[in-house]
Design a protein around this motif. Structure first.
Motif, PDB file in Angstrom:
ATOM      1  N   ASP A  57       0.840  -1.187   0.000  1.00 34.74           N
ATOM      2  CA  ASP A  57       0.000   0.000   0.000  1.00 34.74           C
ATOM      3  C   ASP A  57       0.879   1.243   0.000  1.00 34.74           C
ATOM      4  O   ASP A  57       2.093   1.176   0.229  1.00 34.74           O
ATOM      5  CB  ASP A  57      -0.937   0.005   1.215  1.00 34.74           C
ATOM      6  N   CYS A  58       0.262   2.374  -0.251  1.00 36.19           N
ATOM      7  CA  CYS A  58       0.994   3.637  -0.366  1.00 36.19           C
ATOM      8  C   CYS A  58       1.807   3.940   0.886  1.00 36.19           C
ATOM      9  O   CYS A  58       2.958   4.337   0.814  1.00 36.19           O
ATOM     10  CB  CYS A  58      -0.002   4.762  -0.653  1.00 36.19           C
ATOM     11  N   LEU A  59       1.198   3.731   2.055  1.00 33.59           N
ATOM     12  CA  LEU A  59       1.880   4.060   3.305  1.00 33.59           C
ATOM     13  C   LEU A  59       3.126   3.198   3.485  1.00 33.59           C
ATOM     14  O   LEU A  59       4.196   3.707   3.830  1.00 33.59           O
ATOM     15  CB  LEU A  59       0.914   3.876   4.475  1.00 33.59           C
ATOM     16  N   THR A  60       2.993   1.897   3.244  1.00 33.99           N
ATOM     17  CA  THR A  60       4.141   0.999   3.410  1.00 33.99           C
ATOM     18  C   THR A  60       5.238   1.320   2.411  1.00 33.99           C
ATOM     19  O   THR A  60       6.431   1.298   2.740  1.00 33.99           O
ATOM     20  CB  THR A  60       3.695  -0.465   3.270  1.00 33.99           C
ATOM     21  N   GLU A  61       4.864   1.617   1.182  1.00 33.39           N
ATOM     22  CA  GLU A  61       5.858   1.992   0.178  1.00 33.39           C
ATOM     23  C   GLU A  61       6.627   3.236   0.615  1.00 33.39           C
ATOM     24  O   GLU A  61       7.851   3.322   0.462  1.00 33.39           O
ATOM     25  CB  GLU A  61       5.176   2.254  -1.167  1.00 33.39           C
ATOM     26  N   THR A  62       5.894   4.196   1.145  1.00 34.32           N
ATOM     27  CA  THR A  62       6.539   5.438   1.578  1.00 34.32           C
ATOM     28  C   THR A  62       7.489   5.184   2.735  1.00 34.32           C
ATOM     29  O   THR A  62       8.628   5.670   2.744  1.00 34.32           O
ATOM     30  CB  THR A  62       5.482   6.473   1.987  1.00 34.32           C
ATOM     31  N   LEU A  63       7.051   4.405   3.708  1.00 38.51           N
ATOM     32  CA  LEU A  63       7.901   4.104   4.863  1.00 38.51           C
ATOM     33  C   LEU A  63       9.138   3.321   4.446  1.00 38.51           C
ATOM     34  O   LEU A  63      10.252   3.620   4.889  1.00 38.51           O
ATOM     35  CB  LEU A  63       7.102   3.323   5.907  1.00 38.51           C
ATOM     36  N   ASP A  64       8.974   2.331   3.583  1.00 40.88           N
ATOM     37  CA  ASP A  64      10.105   1.508   3.150  1.00 40.88           C
ATOM     38  C   ASP A  64      11.159   2.327   2.405  1.00 40.88           C
ATOM     39  O   ASP A  64      12.344   1.957   2.385  1.00 40.88           O
ATOM     40  CB  ASP A  64       9.621   0.370   2.246  1.00 40.88           C
ATOM     41  N   ALA A  65      10.736   3.412   1.789  1.00 44.52           N
ATOM     42  CA  ALA A  65      11.671   4.243   1.018  1.00 44.52           C
ATOM     43  C   ALA A  65      12.492   5.184   1.904  1.00 44.52           C
ATOM     44  O   ALA A  65      13.426   5.826   1.419  1.00 44.52           O
ATOM     45  CB  ALA A  65      10.913   5.057  -0.025  1.00 44.52           C
ATOM     46  N   LEU A  66      12.161   5.271   3.191  1.00 40.80           N
ATOM     47  CA  LEU A  66      12.860   6.188   4.089  1.00 40.80           C
ATOM     48  C   LEU A  66      14.012   5.494   4.805  1.00 40.80           C
ATOM     49  O   LEU A  66      13.847   4.399   5.351  1.00 40.80           O
ATOM     50  CB  LEU A  66      11.888   6.740   5.144  1.00 40.80           C
ATOM     51  N   ASP A  67      15.177   6.145   4.832  1.00 42.94           N
ATOM     52  CA  ASP A  67      16.280   5.615   5.623  1.00 42.94           C
ATOM     53  C   ASP A  67      16.099   6.074   7.067  1.00 42.94           C
ATOM     54  O   ASP A  67      15.126   6.771   7.409  1.00 42.94           O
ATOM     55  CB  ASP A  67      17.630   6.037   5.049  1.00 42.94           C
ATOM     56  N   LEU A  68      17.016   5.685   7.950  1.00 40.80           N
ATOM     57  CA  LEU A  68      16.847   5.977   9.371  1.00 40.80           C
ATOM     58  C   LEU A  68      16.767   7.474   9.671  1.00 40.80           C
ATOM     59  O   LEU A  68      15.852   7.908  10.387  1.00 40.80           O
ATOM     60  CB  LEU A  68      17.961   5.318  10.192  1.00 40.80           C
ATOM     61  N   LEU A 364      18.085  10.413  18.695  1.00 40.66           N
ATOM     62  CA  LEU A 364      17.161   9.363  18.241  1.00 40.66           C
ATOM     63  C   LEU A 364      17.858   8.408  17.281  1.00 40.66           C
ATOM     64  O   LEU A 364      17.676   7.188  17.355  1.00 40.66           O
ATOM     65  CB  LEU A 364      15.939   9.996  17.583  1.00 40.66           C
ATOM     66  N   ILE A 365      18.658   8.960  16.371  1.00 43.67           N
ATOM     67  CA  ILE A 365      19.396   8.118  15.421  1.00 43.67           C
ATOM     68  C   ILE A 365      20.393   7.226  16.157  1.00 43.67           C
ATOM     69  O   ILE A 365      20.487   6.020  15.908  1.00 43.67           O
ATOM     70  CB  ILE A 365      20.102   8.982  14.369  1.00 43.67           C
ATOM     71  N   ALA A 366      21.158   7.826  17.066  1.00 44.88           N
ATOM     72  CA  ALA A 366      22.180   7.066  17.789  1.00 44.88           C
ATOM     73  C   ALA A 366      21.567   5.930  18.598  1.00 44.88           C
ATOM     74  O   ALA A 366      22.089   4.799  18.614  1.00 44.88           O
ATOM     75  CB  ALA A 366      22.966   8.001  18.707  1.00 44.88           C
ATOM     76  N   ARG A 367      20.458   6.203  19.260  1.00 44.46           N
ATOM     77  CA  ARG A 367      19.816   5.152  20.064  1.00 44.46           C
ATOM     78  C   ARG A 367      19.264   4.049  19.162  1.00 44.46           C
ATOM     79  O   ARG A 367      19.386   2.850  19.480  1.00 44.46           O
ATOM     80  CB  ARG A 367      18.694   5.771  20.894  1.00 44.46           C
ATOM     81  N   ARG A 377      10.711   0.746  17.599  1.00 41.48           N
ATOM     82  CA  ARG A 377       9.816   1.772  18.119  1.00 41.48           C
ATOM     83  C   ARG A 377       9.822   3.007  17.217  1.00 41.48           C
ATOM     84  O   ARG A 377       8.782   3.625  16.965  1.00 41.48           O
ATOM     85  CB  ARG A 377      10.289   2.140  19.552  1.00 41.48           C
ATOM     86  N   VAL A 378      11.002   3.379  16.689  1.00 41.78           N
ATOM     87  CA  VAL A 378      11.106   4.487  15.744  1.00 41.78           C
ATOM     88  C   VAL A 378      10.300   4.183  14.488  1.00 41.78           C
ATOM     89  O   VAL A 378       9.561   5.049  13.981  1.00 41.78           O
ATOM     90  CB  VAL A 378      12.581   4.775  15.392  1.00 41.78           C
ATOM     91  N   ASP A 379      10.420   2.958  13.983  1.00 46.33           N
ATOM     92  CA  ASP A 379       9.678   2.579  12.785  1.00 46.33           C
ATOM     93  C   ASP A 379       8.172   2.657  13.024  1.00 46.33           C
ATOM     94  O   ASP A 379       7.411   3.132  12.168  1.00 46.33           O
ATOM     95  CB  ASP A 379      10.056   1.156  12.355  1.00 46.33           C
ATOM     96  N   GLU A 380       7.750   2.192  14.187  1.00 42.95           N
ATOM     97  CA  GLU A 380       6.325   2.240  14.529  1.00 42.95           C
ATOM     98  C   GLU A 380       5.835   3.680  14.632  1.00 42.95           C
ATOM     99  O   GLU A 380       4.757   4.030  14.134  1.00 42.95           O
ATOM    100  CB  GLU A 380       6.092   1.511  15.858  1.00 42.95           C
ATOM    101  N   ALA A 381       6.632   4.527  15.272  1.00 46.92           N
ATOM    102  CA  ALA A 381       6.257   5.932  15.419  1.00 46.92           C
ATOM    103  C   ALA A 381       6.173   6.621  14.065  1.00 46.92           C
ATOM    104  O   ALA A 381       5.249   7.401  13.793  1.00 46.92           O
ATOM    105  CB  ALA A 381       7.259   6.649  16.320  1.00 46.92           C
ATOM    106  N   ALA A 382       7.141   6.340  13.192  1.00 42.05           N
ATOM    107  CA  ALA A 382       7.129   6.936  11.857  1.00 42.05           C
ATOM    108  C   ALA A 382       5.885   6.504  11.083  1.00 42.05           C
ATOM    109  O   ALA A 382       5.275   7.298  10.351  1.00 42.05           O
ATOM    110  CB  ALA A 382       8.394   6.549  11.091  1.00 42.05           C
ATOM    111  N   ARG A 383       5.491   5.256  11.251  1.00 38.26           N
ATOM    112  CA  ARG A 383       4.271   4.782  10.594  1.00 38.26           C
ATOM    113  C   ARG A 383       3.057   5.555  11.102  1.00 38.26           C
ATOM    114  O   ARG A 383       2.170   5.926  10.323  1.00 38.26           O
ATOM    115  CB  ARG A 383       4.088   3.281  10.823  1.00 38.26           C
TER     116      ARG A 383
END
Length: 398
Positions: A57-68, A364-367, A377-383
């Protein structure tokens, strides 16, 4: 002789049929290539026969395209001067911000505000959540000729539901018209009559819809759909409630509600807003020792994850109250404010201090790089942030 012939005949039949009398079964011969084909061909494990995976779906595609770093950027909402928002452009680009809070007060016309907001959005790698504090009464960011003064929540809450609905819807349409897609409202706090204006953050400014949580809940049920149907997402604040504290978290430390529990009747307006579909909930920076004796709400896993997520069942966007200039959090570094909020279950860190973007993003990146559970948790929050953008109609597909 006849008996011998009969015995020989039986032996021949047994040999032909393959039966034995005590001997081991002979090996099964491989089927002949000339054998008749099976009615149902055997299942093939060849990759070419496997069904293709369902499209993302659009949301998953967008999230997968983002680096950390890009995912972490979605977790930040940084303050920009409402009359000159494009001044935050470099920070928006550098840290891939997920949102901007238009801070301050403005008397500019809608056209001027719209131009500034559009210029800021153009700086973003991905469209952002653009937020204001447009509650009414003393808390109204936009007060120009195209944004009439709104009554306080207390006044609206004492009047007809139809007036509350119409006032909210009209205000939301004006916000949407200039590019604002998130209002940091409504206030879901209940201020008891025994405290009233003695409650510095809410009661003193008449920001509450009433002193009875059932009445406040009814008002919230009106406000949430009225705003969101007009195109502006709502934010229920300040969970789990600031109506009983005697200190304002913006200017003082030590704000504490010694009464609130996980079964507090004052939670009912928040529940009503969640049931009505509010896109976001804002977490307060006060203490609630009967729920969590060890941390303020913004840094409390028992409050954000345990109470809001698991017990009440909210699955939308969780935003912090200001973690930049608020006196309640000054004993913690900006970097750790962001980490603690996200670790507790929060999604979007709000700070009105633009300079906080660098240390917050870096921490946030370092942790996330050193802790796989925090990375998840970062991935979940970004979603959750992207889901809010989808609801606002601004999520792009790559």
């Amino acid at each position: 002789m006849k008996r011998s012939l009969a015995a020989a005949a039986v032996a021949m039949l047994l040999a032909v049929s393959g039966c034995t009398t005590g001997a081991a079964d002979p090996p099964i011969a491989a089927p002949s290539s000339a054998a008749a084909p099976s009615a149902t061909p055997p299942f093939s494990t060849s990759p070419s026969s496997a069904p293709p995976p369902p499209p993302k779906d659009c949301l998953t595609e967008t999230l997968d395209a983002l680096d950390l770093p890009e995912r972490v950027g979605q977790l930040l909402m940084i303050g920009a001067a409402v009359n000159a928002p494009s001044g935050l452009g470099d920070t928006v680009r550098r840290y891939h911000l997920g949102g901007v809070f238009l801070r301050g007060r403005s008397t500019h016309a809608a056209a001027q505000l719209k131009s500034g907001i559009a210029a800021l959005q153009k700086q973003a790698p991905m469209p952002m959540l653009l937020a204001v504090d447009q509650e009414g009464g003393s808390v109204q960011t936009l007060k120009g000729p195209d944004f009439p003064r709104l009554p306080s929540a207390q006044r609206l809450g004492s009047g007809p539901a139809a007036t509350l609905r119409d006032t909210t819807g009209t205000s939301a349409r004006r916000l949407k018209g200039i590019g604002v897609n998130l209002n940091l409202a409504p206030v879901a706090d209940t201020v008891p009559t025994s405290i009233g204006t003695g409650n510095p953050p809410i009661g003193a400014f008449r920001r509450e819809f009433g002193s009875d949580p059932a009445k406040v809940a009814a008002a919230i049920r009106t406000v949430v759909p009225a705003s969101q149907d007009a195109g502006v997402l709502t934010t229920l604040k300040h969970f789990p409630g600031l109506g009983r504290v005697r200190v304002n978290t913006d200017v003082s430390r030590g704000a504490t509600d010694t009464v609130a529990t996980v079964d507090d009747p004052y939670l009912s307006p928040f529940k009503a807003g969640i049931e009505s579909g509010s896109a976001a909930v804002m977490i307060s920076s006060a203490r609630y020792p009967k729920i969590d004796p060890d941390a303020i709400a913004a840094f409390s896993k028992p409050i954000i994850t345990g109470l809001l997520r698991e017990k009440i069942g909210f699955d939308g966007l969780v935003i912090s109250d200001d973690l930049g200039a608020a006196r309640a959090v000054t004993s913690v570094s900006p970097a750790q404010r962001a980490v603690r909020f996200v670790a507790a279950g929060g999604d979007m860190v709000l700070t009105i201090v633009a300079a906080d973007a660098a240390p917050m993003a870096g921490a946030l990146i370092a942790r996330a790089e050193s802790d796989q559970s925090f990375r998840a948790r970062v991935d979940e929050a970004a979603r959750h942030v992207l889901e809010a953008k989808k609801r606002a109609g601004i999520l792009p597909c790559r």
